[in-house]
Design a protein around this motif. Sequence first.
Motif, PDB file in Angstrom:
ATOM      1  N   GLY A  48       0.805  -1.218   0.000  1.00  0.00           N
ATOM      2  CA  GLY A  48       0.000   0.000   0.000  1.00  0.00           C
ATOM      3  C   GLY A  48       0.832   1.259   0.000  1.00  0.00           C
ATOM      4  O   GLY A  48       0.428   2.291  -0.550  1.00  0.00           O
ATOM      5  N   THR A  49       1.995   1.205   0.629  1.00  0.00           N
ATOM      6  CA  THR A  49       2.880   2.366   0.652  1.00  0.00           C
ATOM      7  C   THR A  49       3.364   2.702  -0.750  1.00  0.00           C
ATOM      8  O   THR A  49       3.382   3.854  -1.169  1.00  0.00           O
ATOM      9  CB  THR A  49       4.077   2.102   1.577  1.00  0.00           C
ATOM     10  N   TRP A  50       3.742   1.654  -1.493  1.00  0.00           N
ATOM     11  CA  TRP A  50       4.186   1.879  -2.865  1.00  0.00           C
ATOM     12  C   TRP A  50       3.055   2.411  -3.734  1.00  0.00           C
ATOM     13  O   TRP A  50       3.261   3.297  -4.567  1.00  0.00           O
ATOM     14  CB  TRP A  50       4.723   0.571  -3.462  1.00  0.00           C
ATOM     15  N   ARG A  51       1.862   1.880  -3.543  1.00  0.00           N
ATOM     16  CA  ARG A  51       0.728   2.345  -4.353  1.00  0.00           C
ATOM     17  C   ARG A  51       0.443   3.816  -4.099  1.00  0.00           C
ATOM     18  O   ARG A  51       0.186   4.578  -5.035  1.00  0.00           O
ATOM     19  CB  ARG A  51      -0.513   1.503  -4.056  1.00  0.00           C
ATOM     20  N   GLN A  52       0.490   4.210  -2.817  1.00  0.00           N
ATOM     21  CA  GLN A  52       0.230   5.612  -2.496  1.00  0.00           C
ATOM     22  C   GLN A  52       1.301   6.509  -3.096  1.00  0.00           C
ATOM     23  O   GLN A  52       0.996   7.583  -3.641  1.00  0.00           O
ATOM     24  CB  GLN A  52       0.182   5.793  -0.970  1.00  0.00           C
ATOM     25  N   ALA A  53       2.561   6.100  -3.003  1.00  0.00           N
ATOM     26  CA  ALA A  53       3.641   6.903  -3.574  1.00  0.00           C
ATOM     27  C   ALA A  53       3.504   7.011  -5.089  1.00  0.00           C
ATOM     28  O   ALA A  53       3.719   8.084  -5.667  1.00  0.00           O
ATOM     29  CB  ALA A  53       4.992   6.294  -3.208  1.00  0.00           C
ATOM     30  N   LEU A  54       3.137   5.890  -5.741  1.00  0.00           N
ATOM     31  CA  LEU A  54       2.961   5.916  -7.191  1.00  0.00           C
ATOM     32  C   LEU A  54       1.807   6.837  -7.578  1.00  0.00           C
ATOM     33  O   LEU A  54       1.916   7.616  -8.537  1.00  0.00           O
ATOM     34  CB  LEU A  54       2.704   4.496  -7.711  1.00  0.00           C
ATOM     35  N   LEU A  55       0.720   6.782  -6.818  1.00  0.00           N
ATOM     36  CA  LEU A  55      -0.417   7.654  -7.109  1.00  0.00           C
ATOM     37  C   LEU A  55      -0.038   9.122  -6.994  1.00  0.00           C
ATOM     38  O   LEU A  55      -0.406   9.953  -7.839  1.00  0.00           O
ATOM     39  CB  LEU A  55      -1.577   7.335  -6.169  1.00  0.00           C
ATOM     40  N   LEU A  56       0.745   9.455  -5.971  1.00  0.00           N
ATOM     41  CA  LEU A  56       1.170  10.850  -5.806  1.00  0.00           C
ATOM     42  C   LEU A  56       2.096  11.285  -6.931  1.00  0.00           C
ATOM     43  O   LEU A  56       2.022  12.420  -7.397  1.00  0.00           O
ATOM     44  CB  LEU A  56       1.844  11.030  -4.442  1.00  0.00           C
ATOM     45  N   ARG A  57       2.971  10.396  -7.372  1.00  0.00           N
ATOM     46  CA  ARG A  57       3.838  10.742  -8.500  1.00  0.00           C
ATOM     47  C   ARG A  57       3.012  10.990  -9.760  1.00  0.00           C
ATOM     48  O   ARG A  57       3.287  11.918 -10.524  1.00  0.00           O
ATOM     49  CB  ARG A  57       4.859   9.625  -8.746  1.00  0.00           C
ATOM     50  N   ILE A  58       1.991  10.163  -9.949  1.00  0.00           N
ATOM     51  CA  ILE A  58       1.131  10.328 -11.126  1.00  0.00           C
ATOM     52  C   ILE A  58       0.355  11.637 -11.044  1.00  0.00           C
ATOM     53  O   ILE A  58       0.226  12.367 -12.039  1.00  0.00           O
ATOM     54  CB  ILE A  58       0.182   9.117 -11.254  1.00  0.00           C
ATOM     55  N   GLN A  59      -0.154  11.966  -9.871  1.00  0.00           N
ATOM     56  CA  GLN A  59      -0.892  13.225  -9.721  1.00  0.00           C
ATOM     57  C   GLN A  59       0.015  14.424  -9.968  1.00  0.00           C
ATOM     58  O   GLN A  59      -0.411  15.425 -10.562  1.00  0.00           O
ATOM     59  CB  GLN A  59      -1.531  13.287  -8.337  1.00  0.00           C
ATOM     60  N   ALA A  60       1.273  14.343  -9.520  1.00  0.00           N
ATOM     61  CA  ALA A  60       2.221  15.418  -9.798  1.00  0.00           C
ATOM     62  C   ALA A  60       2.508  15.505 -11.297  1.00  0.00           C
ATOM     63  O   ALA A  60       2.629  16.606 -11.857  1.00  0.00           O
ATOM     64  CB  ALA A  60       3.512  15.200  -9.017  1.00  0.00           C
ATOM     65  N   PHE A  61       2.625  14.361 -11.968  1.00  0.00           N
ATOM     66  CA  PHE A  61       2.823  14.311 -13.425  1.00  0.00           C
ATOM     67  C   PHE A  61       1.667  15.002 -14.142  1.00  0.00           C
ATOM     68  O   PHE A  61       1.865  15.803 -15.062  1.00  0.00           O
ATOM     69  CB  PHE A  61       2.937  12.846 -13.849  1.00  0.00           C
ATOM     70  N   ILE A  62       0.442  14.700 -13.720  1.00  0.00           N
ATOM     71  CA  ILE A  62      -0.742  15.321 -14.315  1.00  0.00           C
ATOM     72  C   ILE A  62      -0.730  16.827 -14.093  1.00  0.00           C
ATOM     73  O   ILE A  62      -1.019  17.611 -15.010  1.00  0.00           O
ATOM     74  CB  ILE A  62      -2.015  14.693 -13.718  1.00  0.00           C
ATOM     75  N   GLU A  63      -0.377  17.234 -12.882  1.00  0.00           N
ATOM     76  CA  GLU A  63      -0.454  18.652 -12.519  1.00  0.00           C
ATOM     77  C   GLU A  63       0.400  19.527 -13.433  1.00  0.00           C
ATOM     78  O   GLU A  63      -0.008  20.625 -13.804  1.00  0.00           O
ATOM     79  CB  GLU A  63      -0.018  18.832 -11.067  1.00  0.00           C
ATOM     80  N   VAL A  64       1.565  19.055 -13.804  1.00  0.00           N
ATOM     81  CA  VAL A  64       2.463  19.884 -14.619  1.00  0.00           C
ATOM     82  C   VAL A  64       2.181  19.744 -16.106  1.00  0.00           C
ATOM     83  O   VAL A  64       2.802  20.425 -16.915  1.00  0.00           O
ATOM     84  CB  VAL A  64       3.946  19.549 -14.340  1.00  0.00           C
ATOM     85  N   ARG A  65       1.199  18.897 -16.470  1.00  0.00           N
ATOM     86  CA  ARG A  65       0.887  18.711 -17.896  1.00  0.00           C
ATOM     87  C   ARG A  65      -0.573  19.018 -18.211  1.00  0.00           C
ATOM     88  O   ARG A  65      -1.086  18.613 -19.255  1.00  0.00           O
ATOM     89  CB  ARG A  65       1.234  17.273 -18.330  1.00  0.00           C
ATOM     90  N   LEU A  66      -1.236  19.746 -17.325  1.00  0.00           N
ATOM     91  CA  LEU A  66      -2.642  20.046 -17.543  1.00  0.00           C
ATOM     92  C   LEU A  66      -2.882  20.836 -18.824  1.00  0.00           C
ATOM     93  O   LEU A  66      -3.953  20.743 -19.429  1.00  0.00           O
ATOM     94  CB  LEU A  66      -3.203  20.816 -16.341  1.00  0.00           C
ATOM     95  N   SER A  67      -1.906  21.634 -19.228  1.00  0.00           N
ATOM     96  CA  SER A  67      -2.083  22.455 -20.427  1.00  0.00           C
ATOM     97  C   SER A  67      -1.968  21.654 -21.724  1.00  0.00           C
ATOM     98  O   SER A  67      -2.304  22.158 -22.789  1.00  0.00           O
ATOM     99  CB  SER A  67      -1.053  23.588 -20.442  1.00  0.00           C
ATOM    100  N   ASP A  68      -1.502  20.420 -21.635  1.00  0.00           N
ATOM    101  CA  ASP A  68      -1.308  19.602 -22.824  1.00  0.00           C
ATOM    102  C   ASP A  68      -2.613  18.890 -23.175  1.00  0.00           C
ATOM    103  O   ASP A  68      -3.065  18.005 -22.440  1.00  0.00           O
ATOM    104  CB  ASP A  68      -0.204  18.572 -22.565  1.00  0.00           C
ATOM    105  N   PRO A  69      -3.254  19.230 -24.313  1.00  0.00           N
ATOM    106  CA  PRO A  69      -4.527  18.582 -24.674  1.00  0.00           C
ATOM    107  C   PRO A  69      -4.378  17.088 -24.963  1.00  0.00           C
ATOM    108  O   PRO A  69      -5.372  16.357 -25.000  1.00  0.00           O
ATOM    109  CB  PRO A  69      -4.979  19.349 -25.918  1.00  0.00           C
ATOM    110  N   ARG A  70      -3.136  16.624 -25.143  1.00  0.00           N
ATOM    111  CA  ARG A  70      -2.909  15.204 -25.407  1.00  0.00           C
ATOM    112  C   ARG A  70      -2.859  14.370 -24.134  1.00  0.00           C
ATOM    113  O   ARG A  70      -2.780  13.138 -24.202  1.00  0.00           O
ATOM    114  CB  ARG A  70      -1.603  15.023 -26.176  1.00  0.00           C
TER     115      ARG A  70
END
Length: 321
Positions: A210-232
């Motif tokens: 569960g610790t790894w899953r939570q860390a992976l989810l946070l990394r993914i959310q950070a990835f999304i946050e910096v690419r919100l302007s990309d329509p792709r």
Amino acid sequence: MLRARDEPLPSRLDYWQHVLDDALIPTEIRGVGQAKPWRTDKLRIGQLGAVTVTDLITSWIPDYAPAEVVRSPRHIRRSDPDLYKVEIPLSGQVVVEQNGREARLGPGDFALIDSSRPCHWAVSSRRFVFLIFPKTLLPLRHHEAEQLAGIRIAGDRGTGALVSSLTRQMIKQLGGNHITDGARIAAAVTDLVAVALATRLDRSELLLPGTWRQALLLRIQAFIEVRLSDPRLSPSMIAQAHHISVRYLHKLFETHHSTVSAWIRERRLERCRHDLLNLELRSESVSAIAVRWGFTAPAHFSRVFREAYGIPPAEYRRLCI
């Protein structure tokens, strides 16, 4: 907010030492004496879940040499709260010595400090963030955590960078009304600290799945946050970037009772709403703001904005600014 200047100058040093001992863990600050009146020292403290978050701004660091801070066996015999402390300098440098190891920390780096062990600091930083929490909160075995105390974790890459980023978000929660969000972020940060430490030891098997899953989810959310302007931006792009299947990506977001696409849409809408309320952007059209955050079809943007906030974006802007 606590300020050193609130105490009369003759007793200010003793007062501020007492404040720091209560807010952090008892230590001795050496070589300062009464030469520094500590006029601009400030301390903000907040409790987010089980994590105490402290933001410290100092003025007592000498210009000619690092200040010395010591936690000795005497301090431990007098008071051992059985805590871990994660300290992150936001400026300058801190050298931490514990368990025979030395960690040289620059801005954004961090180290784990064990309150039950002697420690020595050479401090040239004037601002810190500290996370203090019970040892039981760290999902690592105690004898494994002992091997990690006093080791530098870089704050400019990997999980360490995410810890630094989320810690800055926690500072913004201090004194605010977002206790639920703050507690969630605090729990996420302690999991990420555990991931960063276990990775540093190359012992990922120490962590619960569960610790790894939570860390992976946070990394993914950070990835999304910096690419919100990309329509792709899409689930398939995100999954590919993180070397997971789209199906597993959707399972990660089930814990937030949301889908990946809904999360992206919510974050884009929030960015658009923020810009619509920004007086400095009032000359920009609604469609230009929408395009900036990944909405390429004006009609679609207007529809989803109205579904989220009750009124069309142009009317929202007119009524709220």
